[in-house]
Enzyme design. Structure first.
Site, short mmCIF file in Angstrom:
data_model
loop_
_atom_site.label_atom_id
_atom_site.label_comp_id
_atom_site.label_asym_id
_atom_site.label_seq_id
_atom_site.Cartn_x
_atom_site.Cartn_y
_atom_site.Cartn_z
N SER A 355 -30.10 -47.89 -45.74
CA SER A 355 -30.22 -46.45 -45.95
C SER A 355 -29.95 -46.09 -47.41
O SER A 355 -29.26 -46.83 -48.13
CB SER A 355 -29.23 -45.71 -45.06
OG SER A 355 -27.90 -45.95 -45.50
N VAL A 358 -26.04 -45.88 -48.26
CA VAL A 358 -25.37 -47.17 -48.48
C VAL A 358 -25.94 -47.85 -49.73
O VAL A 358 -25.22 -48.50 -50.48
CB VAL A 358 -25.50 -48.07 -47.24
CG1 VAL A 358 -24.82 -49.42 -47.48
CG2 VAL A 358 -24.91 -47.39 -46.01
N GLY A 359 -27.24 -47.68 -49.94
CA GLY A 359 -27.87 -48.26 -51.13
C GLY A 359 -27.24 -47.77 -52.42
O GLY A 359 -27.05 -48.54 -53.37
N GLU A 376 -34.34 -51.60 -51.14
CA GLU A 376 -35.40 -51.12 -50.24
C GLU A 376 -34.72 -50.21 -49.24
O GLU A 376 -33.99 -50.67 -48.37
CB GLU A 376 -36.09 -52.31 -49.57
CG GLU A 376 -37.45 -51.96 -48.97
CD GLU A 376 -37.33 -51.34 -47.58
OE1 GLU A 376 -37.34 -50.09 -47.50
OE2 GLU A 376 -37.24 -52.09 -46.60
N CYS A 410 -38.82 -49.66 -41.32
CA CYS A 410 -38.69 -49.00 -42.62
C CYS A 410 -40.01 -48.37 -43.05
O CYS A 410 -40.03 -47.31 -43.68
CB CYS A 410 -38.20 -49.98 -43.68
SG CYS A 410 -39.24 -51.44 -43.87
#
Length: 667
Positions: A355, A358-359, A376, A410
């Site tokens: 997500s 979190v990325g 990604e 995704c």
């Protein structure tokens, strides 16, 4: 992701698909045909000569020289063909035909070998509705569950920072020897893995389904087929993609040879998501190993159970080929284990899929160590149906795009833009088909037959996210056609299910138009007045930009619209096939992340790019002229340097001539 094309059955280098005999026959035919038609060539030359008003003398010279030039061309062509055959074709055929690929055996643990659950005693198998990952009595472990049945699968260690660091150290030590392996040795390991996969498709699908709750067909398409294609593409093209890339030096350094070489980064730290537990783990192991790196993968706490089996496959393949299996490590744990992987000084690069929230944390953690990252971060992919589409043809794509893997993709379709002309009929057909979807336990166990279209949600928390998005949209005026709530009947009351849902009337003020759903929901937006420009505006009014697709009978129109969509990937009159073309880079823009994996760009992203300059001719060296050597004579140095710049970059021939005199004078 979309997975609808079968990989090539034979992993032979793509440029070597023709047999040598066939190539020679074509070559002989071309030569014979050329000489047999010399008269026609002369006539064409005469016609060109007359149009260009070339003199008879020049024509005669050209006619006389033509056969010689043709012979020289054929000699050069033969040389190139022979060189290619000797150094590319024959070694490739020899490797694929005569390299012995080991057959490995991976021992199966409880619940890995059988589709049905077998109790250890006469009592029925135990099921629970509370699928908590933690147990106060078993601190330091992750509790693993089948999300479709509520059956407890076992537990795996929740690794501490010290344990993560120790695993990375093992990988780094093993990488030293692995980095010195040849591409042929690396291909052998990957072929060993693929040989096992092909022989154990049912088991891999079973374990993927058990740990993630997906139907076995979804596992076959999304887990197995994509992994096999990744291996095939890497083995066919990887060596070429990592060859030295020679660059033009420019006139100043014409006596030098310049190139870029791609050397292993060292240790790749991978933080993998839970939607495709087999492929998402193997994906970066394949490219990481091929590029000479060690790979340490932190798998999701929601699908850690299956990671043990998938790791054993890779380690057995490495050992069977005579290599240290420590070069691949798997980390199980919660967020702190992932943070430790990012923090570890021996990890050289982080590849994260998940997500945006979190990325950003991963990127922030890596920034403290100036550690490069590939992110990604999912998408909000649009699928456009223009007013001229054939509804009979496109309905299957709409269903596949929204409901494959229960929408946990995704690059799954999150927004369908249906033009006003077809909007009503599209919704009628869609509602009929969505209501007909069968949802339940994907394996024939716990009293179920496994004949389902949609399985369970991997993560309990995602159900709550989906529900909040649906509730917000309905509150703001969206129409809920079917679904829209947790499915409490599927799985006999056990498991994590959300009903296949169809919702329309989506507007830009609704959260669901901007936030990722990641579930079995078809969101339909009406394109008023069948307006292409308005459609593009609505599509781009979003912070994500991963994939996109446009359907129209007019291929030019579809392509033109695709060129205006801000996304990392696009398909015209198709969906998701980008990922099966593994020679293409995969990734997005905006909040979908940056950098790429797959393709030459993704493989090179696993490497350190080193720029190299060497002498082209051994006895021709760069020297420092006296006017600019220390101690510098400022007047002479300025005149010499200025004249040199004019010689190289002044577009006037007179300026260049004057520069030569200036250099001579300053010297």
């Amino acid at each position: 992701m979309g997975f609808f094309s079968a990989p090539a059955p034979v992993p032979v280098k793509e440029s070597c698909s023709c047999s040598w005999a066939a190539i020679m026959m074509m070559f002989a035919s071309a030569v014979t045909s050329t000489f047999a038609n010399l008269d026609k060539v002369y006539l064409l030359l005469n016609d060109a000569v007359q149009k260009l008003e070339i003199t008879d003398c020049a024509v005669s010279a050209l006619k006389a020289a033509f056969p010689r030039l043709l012979v020289l061309f054929l000699i050069y062509f033969t040389y190139k063909l022979t060189t290619w055959a000797l150094f590319t074709l024959f070694p490739t055929i020899s490797e694929w035909l005569f390299t012995s690929i080991p057959t490995i055996t991976v021992n199966l643990q409880p619940y890995e070998s059988s589709e049905t659950y077998v109790s250890q005693n006469t009592h029925p198998i135990s099921q629970s509705k509370d699928l908590s990952l933690t147990n106060s009595k078993r601190k330091g472990y992750i509790q693993c569950w089948d999300p479709s049945t509520g059956v407890h699968l076992g537990e795996v260690p929740a690794m501490s920072e010290n344990e993560v660091f120790a695993a990375v150290s093992k990988a780094k030590s093993a990488q030293i020897a692995w980095s010195k392996t040849t591409f042929r040795e690396r291909r052998k390991v990957l072929r060993t893995i693929q040989k096992y996969i092909i022989s154990n498709i049912s088991t891999i699908c079973l374990i993927s389904s058990r740990d993630s709750g997906k139907p076995k067909v979804d596992a076959l398409l999304g887990e197995v087929m994509t992994t096999c294609e990744k291996i095939r593409c890497m083995n066919s093209n990887g060596e070429e993609w990592l060859q030295k890339s020679y660059r033009w030096t420019g006139p100043m350094m014409v006596h030098k040879t310049a190139y870029v070489e791609y050397v292993p980064m060292g240790v790749l730290g991978v933080i993998a998501p839970w939607n495709y537990p087999f492929h998402n783990m193997l994906n970066h192991v394949i490219s990481g190993l091929y590029s000479g790196n060690a790979v340490v993968s932190k798998v999701s706490e929601h699908t850690s159970w299956s990671s043990r089996y998938f790791t054993r496959i890779v380690k057995e393949a490495l050992e069977a080929c005579g290599h240290d299996s420590d070069v691949v490590q798997t980390i199980t744990g919660f967020g702190d284990a992932g943070a430790a992987l990012v923090k570890c000084p021996e990890v050289d690069k982080i590849i994260f899929t998940g997500s945006p929230g979190v990325g950003k944390l991963v990127m922030k953690g890596a920034s403290d160590y100036l550690k490069p990252v590939i992110l990604e971060l999912g998408g909000k992919d649009p699928m456009v149906f223009c007013d001229d589409v054939n509804l009979d043809e496109i309905m299957n794509w709409a269903m596949r795009g929204c409901f494959q893997n229960c929408g946990q993709n995704c690059c799954g379709v999150e927004r369908i833009f249906a033009y006003e002309k077809i909007h009503g009929e599209f919704l009628r057909r869609a509602e009929e088909r969505v209501k007909a979807l069968r949802q339940g336990v994907p394996l024939a166990c716990c009293g179920h037959d496994g004949e389902v279209d949609c399985g369970a949600m991997v993560m309990e928390g995602q159900i709550n996210i989906i529900q909040s998005l649906i509730d917000d949209a309905v509150k703001k005026g969206a129409k809920l056609h079917c679904g829209g709530k947790r499915n409490t009947a599927a799985g006999g009351g056990y498991g994590q299910f959300y009903e296949p849902t169809l919702i329309s009337g989506i507007t830009s003020d609704m959260r669901i138009s901007k936030e990722e759903v990641f579930g079995p929901v078809m969101c339909v937006v009406k394109v008023e007045n069948n307006d292409d420009d308005e459609c593009i505006r609505m599509i781009n009014d979003c912070s994500f930009g991963l994939g996109s697709s446009v359907y129209s009978k007019d291929a030019t129109r579809a392509k033109r619209m695709g060129e205006q969509i801000k996304s990392g990937m696009f398909t015209a009159n198709d969906f998701g096939v980008n990922y099966l073309v593994q020679s293409l880079p995969f990734g997005g823009v905006k909040e979908s992340g940056f950098d790429r994996f797959a393709g030459p760009e993704g493989l090179r992203a696993c490497c350190l790019e080193r720029s190299i300059v060497i002498d082209r001719i051994p006895f021709v060296k760069t020297s420092i002229p006296d006017p600019i050597n220390y101690p510098i004579k400022t007047s002479q140095g300025m005149q010499f340097s200025g004249s040199l710049i004019n010689l190289m970059y002044n577009e006037s021939w007179l300026g260049k001539l004057m520069a030569i005199f200036g250099i001579i004078k300053a010297s």
